[in-house]
Design a protein around this motif. Structure first.
Motif, PDB file in Angstrom:
ATOM      1  N   PHE A 141      -0.438  12.923   5.934  1.00 46.55           N
ATOM      2  CA  PHE A 141      -1.408  11.857   6.110  1.00 46.55           C
ATOM      3  C   PHE A 141      -2.435  12.221   7.184  1.00 46.55           C
ATOM      4  O   PHE A 141      -2.216  13.068   8.039  1.00 46.55           O
ATOM      5  N   HIS A 142      -3.578  11.556   7.091  1.00 48.02           N
ATOM      6  CA  HIS A 142      -4.616  11.675   8.108  1.00 48.02           C
ATOM      7  C   HIS A 142      -4.536  10.445   8.999  1.00 48.02           C
ATOM      8  O   HIS A 142      -4.497   9.323   8.514  1.00 48.02           O
TER       9      HIS A 142
ATOM     10  N   GLU B  50      -6.995   7.720   8.330  1.00 43.86           N
ATOM     11  CA  GLU B  50      -6.694   6.935   7.128  1.00 43.86           C
ATOM     12  C   GLU B  50      -5.592   5.927   7.412  1.00 43.86           C
ATOM     13  O   GLU B  50      -5.692   4.756   7.017  1.00 43.86           O
TER      14      GLU B  50
ATOM     15  N   ASP C 111       0.852  -1.192   0.000  1.00 44.72           N
ATOM     16  CA  ASP C 111       0.000   0.000   0.000  1.00 44.72           C
ATOM     17  C   ASP C 111       0.887   1.241   0.000  1.00 44.72           C
ATOM     18  O   ASP C 111       2.097   1.162   0.245  1.00 44.72           O
TER      19      ASP C 111
ATOM     20  N   ALA D 102      -6.994   3.107   9.516  1.00 46.85           N
ATOM     21  CA  ALA D 102      -7.906   2.244   8.761  1.00 46.85           C
ATOM     22  C   ALA D 102      -7.127   1.286   7.856  1.00 46.85           C
ATOM     23  O   ALA D 102      -7.451   0.096   7.766  1.00 46.85           O
ATOM     24  N   ARG D 103      -6.089   1.794   7.189  1.00 47.19           N
ATOM     25  CA  ARG D 103      -5.312   0.950   6.290  1.00 47.19           C
ATOM     26  C   ARG D 103      -4.486  -0.074   7.064  1.00 47.19           C
ATOM     27  O   ARG D 103      -4.334  -1.220   6.631  1.00 47.19           O
TER      28      ARG D 103
ATOM     29  N   ILE E  70       0.617   5.465   1.251  1.00 48.36           N
ATOM     30  CA  ILE E  70      -0.117   6.562   1.894  1.00 48.36           C
ATOM     31  C   ILE E  70       0.641   7.869   1.655  1.00 48.36           C
ATOM     32  O   ILE E  70       1.856   7.946   1.891  1.00 48.36           O
TER      33      ILE E  70
END
Length: 417
Positions: free
Chosen positions: A110-111, A114, A104, A117-118, A106
């Motif tokens: 970044f938040h 988020e 993944d 969640a990932r 990001i």
């Protein structure tokens, strides 16, 4: 698995990012490891085996791509999921991230929601993959045990099946070639392709040690295709290398299972096109049991193959139960007289088979000729049809590897005794 048992390694050379990510993950109950450079990250990954890594890309000395590549080359760390975090937004960088093994990407800034969640999503996926892997291994063990039980009940040798399957993958099968000699000219007119197994510890094995397991299972399809392809390519090589042998033929055994294979005709057509041999120089040897099977289906396949101009031979004729009607119904060109009639000197039967073949416009190949006396007797029996009679056996030559067969052709040997 509780979050307290899950370890996440956070790697970032910016102290602020490192702290905020660590605090957020720790507040969620995860155990957190921190590294501010690539070398420390690799050491922590190898010593602590984290369940997931959040990895910055742009770092001094060793960037995130190099760290990921290093971890993916080691067996102990190659399965650890790696999520890249970076301010880089161009597509090439993201492609590189996935190429080196990331799962993944990001973007910075970044938040936290988020990121969390990932992280949780990939941890769940990783957990499911681990469970599936464990279940797969369990099923493999159960399957092995079941195969052993079936083997004990039916006599099927699963160990041999597995060993032959591995031999195919390791390319241990070999083709040997036994000459076929015309009775009138005493010259080689063709070869029969015969399979052997170059076993790593037992040496060269004859078909008696493994052919039943091949012909009785799905292994016959890849092996059969390999034999046909290899034999035709070898024939092409000989026809091109030896101008005197442009009419040389190749006989290949084809089992009942192969005849029923859906794409057999197309496969043979492709082989003929690739090898560029005259289709008439390919002879497929089938057994009497094949002829006596599903008449309509077998006849349909043989007719389609006959349209390609190849020849058909009934192997070991006289030992089965084929009828005269089948000989006239099916496009058979050659009857191969079984070696047992020669060994037992059953000359009346041999002559009867020959006379039947000649009356029906077919040729004969006599197997198992080992002595000059046998050859002379056969020539006497078939004196008026020697041009349609052929012999095969140790009197002429044992099955030879391709190099030895090439040397025999180079000598242009006649077998006059």
């Amino acid at each position: 698995m509780s979050k307290s048992k899950i370890t996440i390694l956070v790697v970032d050379d910016t102290r602020y990012n490192l702290q905020i990510l660590s605090i957020m993950l720790a507040n969620q109950g995860y155990a957190v490891l921190e590294a501010s450079n690539g070398i420390d990250a690799i050491d922590l990954a190898k010593t602590h085996m984290p369940d997931l890594i959040l990895l910055d890309i742009k770092m001094p000395d060793m960037d995130g791509y190099q760290v990921c590549s290093n971890l993916k080359t080691h067996l102990s760390t190659q399965q650890i999921p790696i999520i890249f975090i970076s301010a880089i937004e161009n597509v090439e960088e993201k492609v590189e991230a996935f190429t080196v093994g990331g799962i993944d990407f990001i973007n910075k800034p970044f938040h936290l929601i988020e990121v969390l969640a990932r992280v949780e999503t990939h941890l769940r996926v990783s957990s499911l993959q681990a469970q599936l892997l464990a279940q797969t291994k369990l099923l493999e063990i159960q399957n092995i045990n079941l195969q052993k039980e079936i083997s004990n009940l039916t006599g099927f040798d699963w160990d041999l099946y597995s060993e032959v399957k591995e031999a195919i993958d390791r390319q241990e099968l070999r083709l040997f070639y036994q000459p076929i000699v015309n009775f009138q000219t005493d010259l080689i007119t063709g070869f029969e392709a015969l399979i052997r197994w170059q076993h790593p510890t037992r040496g060269l094995l004859a078909p008696i040690h493994f052919i039943d397991i091949i012909e009785g299972t799905d292994l016959i399809y890849p092996v059969g295709r390999w034999v046909l392809n290899t034999a035709c390519k070898q024939l092409q090589n000989w026809q091109q290398s030896f101008p005197k042998y442009t009419d040389l033929t190749m006989s290949v055994n084809v089992s009942t299972k192969q005849i029923s294979e859906i794409n057999l005709v197309e496969h043979i057509r492709e082989i003929l096109q690739e090898s560029q041999i005259n289709p008439h120089s390919l002879k497929l040897e089938i057994t009497e049991s094949t002829v006596m099977g599903d008449r309509d289906r077998t006849l349909q396949i043989l007719d389609q193959l006959k349209d390609l101009k190849i020849q058909f031979c009934i192997d070991d004729f006289g030992t089965g139960y084929s009828s005269l009607r089948r000989l006239t119904d099916f496009p058979i060109d050659i009857l191969k007289i079984d070696r047992s009639f020669i060994n037992n000197e059953e000359w009346v039967i041999v002559k009867a088979i020959g006379s039947l073949a000649f009356t029906l416009g077919k040729s004969v190949v006599v197997e198992g000729i080992e002595t000059s006396t046998q050859l002379e007797t056969l020539k006497t029996l078939f004196g008026s049809s020697l041009n349609r009679c052929y012999g095969q056996g140790y009197l002429f030559a044992k099955p030879l590897d391709a190099e030895s067969a090439s040397q025999l052709l180079a000598k242009n040997t006649t077998f006059i005794k």
